[in-house]
Design an enzyme around this catalytic site. Structure first.
Site, PDB file in Angstrom:
ATOM      1  CE  LYS A  44      67.478  15.911  36.595  1.00  0.00           C
ATOM      2  NZ  LYS A  44      68.635  15.236  35.954  1.00  0.00           N
ATOM      3  CB  CYS A 129      71.444  17.781  29.721  1.00  0.00           C
ATOM      4  SG  CYS A 129      70.532  16.217  29.818  1.00  0.00           S
TER       5      CYS A 129
HETATM    6  O1  LIG Z   1      69.708  12.750  31.881  1.00  0.00           O
HETATM    7  C1  LIG Z   1      69.789  13.676  32.720  1.00  0.00           C
HETATM    8  O2  LIG Z   1      68.829  14.143  33.386  1.00  0.00           O
HETATM    9  C2  LIG Z   1      71.164  14.236  32.912  1.00  0.00           C
HETATM   10  N1  LIG Z   1      72.179  13.328  33.023  1.00  0.00           N
HETATM   11  C3  LIG Z   1      73.497  13.720  33.086  1.00  0.00           C
HETATM   12  O3  LIG Z   1      74.423  12.893  33.200  1.00  0.00           O
HETATM   13  N2  LIG Z   1      73.793  15.054  33.083  1.00  0.00           N
HETATM   14  C4  LIG Z   1      72.831  15.998  32.977  1.00  0.00           C
HETATM   15  O4  LIG Z   1      73.167  17.205  32.965  1.00  0.00           O
HETATM   16  C5  LIG Z   1      71.457  15.570  32.913  1.00  0.00           C
HETATM   17 CL1  LIG Z   1      70.216  16.779  32.821  1.00  0.00          CL
END
Ligand SMILES: O=C(O)c1[nH]c(=O)[nH]c(=O)c1Cl
Length: 308
Positions: A44, A129
């Site tokens: 993650k 993100c």
């Molecule tokens: O809300 C998130 O954690 C998230 N959610 C996404 O769809 N892509 C990302 O790169 C991330 Cl970091």
């Protein structure tokens, strides 16, 4: 017949892996991914300090995909560095470590620690993100991206790639490719979710954060994902591999990402819905397609999408 694939000097048993963020946050989730049939796995995206992330509901499965505004929940950099250096992973040259620092300084601190560690895998620097309120996506700011990559490559000397958002404009593809081609990147991962979409159930949004706005994944995004894989495959240096991500539900979708030029293919929404059994099914379905077409390995057809 084999599904082996290469990125830089790494060879993967097969071309499948999880998309960062999906079932890869905790130790137990990572151990399941490490031992399933996928050819690799990625952690993650992490920040220096642990994060709770956004309030729930923050992820919803949809008939044609998913919507999420997780807000970068993660157990913190030290946890993931320990995990990739533990006895199960320390000699694994094929593990991917995703970083999403909230600032360039934070990314540099994490990269410095990885550089100085025994880590032998690959880093996927997440520049895309869409769900941190007040934080614009770095990769939609071309000048900023150039500054970040100059700093990153001044320090980090191990294999590194970037996770990109979807682009929707030919000039943007060209501008981004011109920047990326200046750096010793080993891969780019296309695409992250399509940011800030809105799904309505009856009269209500379905996720709590940001008034219901979230990143879209799944079948909805496959045409955009394939276009980004194809464009960067064509525009980037031959030594920069493409990792395809977006809309993979079956072997046909994997085949299409490979046709567009992808070397590895990430599975997100469908992994969320189906669990790691999805990798067993995708391998069988891809092999069946290759068998039918007389392809013995991925290099027989990778990148060979036909134009009219
Ligand atoms: O809300 C998130 O954690 C998230 N959610 C996404 O769809 N892509 C990302 O790169 C991330 Cl970091």
């Amino acid at each position: 017949m084999n599904l082996e694939s290469k990125i830089y000097d790494r060879t993967f048993a097969n071309c499948l892996m999880n998309a960062s963020g999906v079932k890869c946050m905790t130790f137990d989730e990572l151990e399941v991914l490490r031992t399933a049939e996928n050819g690799s796995f990625i952690t993650k995206s992490c920040t220096l300090q642990p994060r709770e992330g956004n309030p729930s509901p923050r992820y919803i499965d949809l008939k044609l995909g998913s919507i999420n505004s997780m807000g970068l929940p993660n157990l913190g950099f030290d946890f993931y560095l320990d995990y990739v250096l533990n006895e199960n992973n320390r000699n694994n040259k094929n593990v991917f470590f995703s970083l999403a620092g909230l600032s360039l300084e934070e990314n540099m601190e994490m990269l410095k620690q990885i550089q100085n560690s025994d880590f032998k895998g690959l880093v996927e620097l997440n520049l895309s993100c869409p769900n941190i309120p007040g934080k614009p996506q770095t990769a939609y700011d071309f000048d900023r991206t150039k500054v970040v990559l100059e700093e990153v490559f001044s320090l980090y000397k191990k294999p590194l790639g970037v996770k990109l958002p979807p682009y929707f404009d030919m000039v943007h593809f060209e501008m981004m490719a011109e920047i990326l081609n200046k750096f010793p990147l080993k891969f780019v991962t296309c695409i992250n979710s399509i940011g800030n979409a809105l799904f309505i159930d009856n009269e209500t949004v379905v996720i709590k954060p940001k008034g219901g706005f979230g990143g879209i994944g799944g079948a909805y995004v496959k045409p955009t994902a394939l276009a980004n894989v194809r464009m960067f495959y064509k525009l980037l240096r031959n030594d920069i591999a493409i990792i395809g991500c977006g809309g993979v539900e079956n072997g046909r979708d994997v085949f299409e990402h490979l046709l567009c030029g992808a070397s590895m293919v990430q599975v997100g929404t469908q992994l969320m819905k189906e669990g790691t059994d999805v990798f067993h099914r995708l391998i069988l379905e891809l092999k069946e397609i290759m068998q039918t077409k007389g392809y013995k390995n991925i290099e027989d057809f990778r990148g060979s999408l036909k134009e009219l």
